[in-house]
Design an enzyme around this catalytic site. Sequence first.
Site, PDB file in Angstrom:
ATOM      1  N   HIS A  75      -6.019  -8.098 -13.194  1.00  0.00           N
ATOM      2  CA  HIS A  75      -4.802  -8.306 -12.248  1.00  0.00           C
ATOM      3  C   HIS A  75      -5.003  -9.802 -11.404  1.00  0.00           C
ATOM      4  O   HIS A  75      -5.555 -10.070 -11.493  1.00  0.00           O
ATOM      5  CB  HIS A  75      -5.182  -6.876 -11.191  1.00  0.00           C
ATOM      6  CG  HIS A  75      -6.218  -7.610 -10.665  1.00  0.00           C
ATOM      7  ND1 HIS A  75      -6.168  -8.012  -9.161  1.00  0.00           N
ATOM      8  CD2 HIS A  75      -7.416  -6.433 -10.365  1.00  0.00           C
ATOM      9  CE1 HIS A  75      -7.450  -7.942  -8.974  1.00  0.00           C
ATOM     10  NE2 HIS A  75      -7.613  -7.099  -9.566  1.00  0.00           N
ATOM     11  N   ASP A  77      -3.030  -9.685  -8.915  1.00  0.00           N
ATOM     12  CA  ASP A  77      -2.737  -9.670  -7.554  1.00  0.00           C
ATOM     13  C   ASP A  77      -3.880  -9.897  -6.481  1.00  0.00           C
ATOM     14  O   ASP A  77      -5.175  -9.910  -6.850  1.00  0.00           O
ATOM     15  CB  ASP A  77      -1.628  -8.227  -7.590  1.00  0.00           C
ATOM     16  CG  ASP A  77      -2.295  -6.949  -7.526  1.00  0.00           C
ATOM     17  OD1 ASP A  77      -2.766  -6.669  -8.542  1.00  0.00           O
ATOM     18  OD2 ASP A  77      -2.460  -6.288  -6.178  1.00  0.00           O
ATOM     19  N   ASP A 103     -12.031 -12.206  -6.631  1.00  0.00           N
ATOM     20  CA  ASP A 103     -11.199 -10.611  -7.265  1.00  0.00           C
ATOM     21  C   ASP A 103      -9.820 -10.892  -6.969  1.00  0.00           C
ATOM     22  O   ASP A 103      -8.446 -11.186  -5.665  1.00  0.00           O
ATOM     23  CB  ASP A 103     -11.372  -9.062  -5.808  1.00  0.00           C
ATOM     24  CG  ASP A 103     -11.131  -8.235  -6.297  1.00  0.00           C
ATOM     25  OD1 ASP A 103     -10.833  -7.839  -7.418  1.00  0.00           O
ATOM     26  OD2 ASP A 103     -10.783  -6.804  -5.389  1.00  0.00           O
ATOM     27  N   GLU A 128      -2.722  -3.578  -8.987  1.00  0.00           N
ATOM     28  CA  GLU A 128      -4.086  -3.113  -8.794  1.00  0.00           C
ATOM     29  C   GLU A 128      -4.887  -2.661  -7.251  1.00  0.00           C
ATOM     30  O   GLU A 128      -5.174  -1.694  -7.499  1.00  0.00           O
ATOM     31  CB  GLU A 128      -5.289  -4.138 -10.209  1.00  0.00           C
ATOM     32  CG  GLU A 128      -6.422  -3.004 -10.275  1.00  0.00           C
ATOM     33  CD  GLU A 128      -6.931  -3.304  -9.053  1.00  0.00           C
ATOM     34  OE1 GLU A 128      -8.582  -2.536  -9.144  1.00  0.00           O
ATOM     35  OE2 GLU A 128      -7.227  -4.320  -8.399  1.00  0.00           O
ATOM     36  N   GLU A 129      -4.459  -3.856  -7.183  1.00  0.00           N
ATOM     37  CA  GLU A 129      -4.436  -3.847  -5.238  1.00  0.00           C
ATOM     38  C   GLU A 129      -3.718  -2.686  -4.505  1.00  0.00           C
ATOM     39  O   GLU A 129      -4.288  -2.751  -3.701  1.00  0.00           O
ATOM     40  CB  GLU A 129      -4.683  -4.971  -4.941  1.00  0.00           C
ATOM     41  CG  GLU A 129      -5.579  -5.977  -5.368  1.00  0.00           C
ATOM     42  CD  GLU A 129      -7.476  -5.869  -5.436  1.00  0.00           C
ATOM     43  OE1 GLU A 129      -7.363  -4.786  -4.724  1.00  0.00           O
ATOM     44  OE2 GLU A 129      -7.884  -6.660  -5.743  1.00  0.00           O
ATOM     45  N   GLU A 152     -13.285  -7.652 -13.503  1.00  0.00           N
ATOM     46  CA  GLU A 152     -13.028  -7.592 -12.320  1.00  0.00           C
ATOM     47  C   GLU A 152     -14.991  -8.763 -12.160  1.00  0.00           C
ATOM     48  O   GLU A 152     -15.397  -8.487 -12.943  1.00  0.00           O
ATOM     49  CB  GLU A 152     -13.629  -5.905 -12.189  1.00  0.00           C
ATOM     50  CG  GLU A 152     -12.229  -5.233 -12.933  1.00  0.00           C
ATOM     51  CD  GLU A 152     -11.538  -5.479 -10.796  1.00  0.00           C
ATOM     52  OE1 GLU A 152     -11.495  -6.420 -10.241  1.00  0.00           O
ATOM     53  OE2 GLU A 152     -10.102  -4.778 -11.297  1.00  0.00           O
TER      54      GLU A 152
END
Length: 369
Positions: A75, A77, A103, A128-129, A152
């Site tokens: 991801h 974001d 992250d 994703e967050e 991740e």
Amino acid sequence: MAVEASESVLDHPAVDTEGRELLTELVSIPSVSGNETEAAEALAAFFERHDREVWIDDIGNVRAPGDDTILLTSHIDTVPGDIPVEIKDGEEGPELWGRGSVDATGPLAAMAIAAVETGASFVGVVGEESTSRGAWHLIENREAPEAIINGEPSGWDGITLGYRGLLEGTYVATSESGHTSRPDPNAIQHAMSWWERVEDVFEPDEWIPVFEQVTTKPVEFEGGISVDGLSMESTMEFQLRVPPERTPEEVRELSDAELETGTVNWTEFIPAVMTSPRSEVARLFRVAIREQGGDPRLLRKTGTADMNIYADEWGCPIVSYGPGDSNLDHTPHEHLSLAEFDHSIDVLIEVCEQLGVETGDSKHSEPTE
């Protein structure tokens, strides 16, 4: 400010490879959920420089189709938080500090490099967050790949095989307004009482790993007199994390059974995932990590990720992998060892090559939008 930080850090002697340069550039660009456009454009430009087909889709995902033997995806974001982007000396060499370094911009940049080196399919997803809107859009707009590596932080020598599921909801209650000296419970007390009962149902057991338990967490609360002054109101946002041994339906029913006053609107419903350590993808990761001098670690994480969605909707072999210490996720101390970042790229390239990914092979590529 982001441009100045990027220019100064990119001139650091430790930024001496293309991978480190891409990582540093992306970390230097703020990309909080909902504001990923600039980072997405920088990522797409990287693929364009390597003559890879790439586009940014309708929702903001960066799509670089290739050999769909494996899909590398992470991801774009990050969560909010202003951490100065700089390189510091660490115990194992230079470290890049900045929001997203762990992250999951570190895994994202490592996968972009591996995709260019091997020809594997790549997608950088948005949101994703928050709502995982990028992953859901992907599910709806492309066919399943043969296998997935979800980016991740696991540490370069770790492989994440499982995540707990997620239930999110909103509790709402109202009561007549009245003097605070009256003994009748008000809407705020109704919310507190229901939540206490839910916590009792899923009371933590110190002898059982957290991954195997349901955990409860209120994340937002509002309460007080209504605008017209005639009632008391309470609203509570909450999350329940669900282990693979229990279904989201079961956890929801147990929570609803404790409801005496008020209503609950369940807004998110993501099942847990636990994949086999004996899968071919997991085996190849263990081999590649050992070849890099590491001792492979098999991980289960207590949170929830896009991996849960891909596993449930596509059902293909999947693991999560990426450089970085996940204990630093979302903290003010987020930083990534550049040596670890380099190791993760080598591991990803080896896994892709052993899976038979071929540069320029587009027989399983997704169609251009």
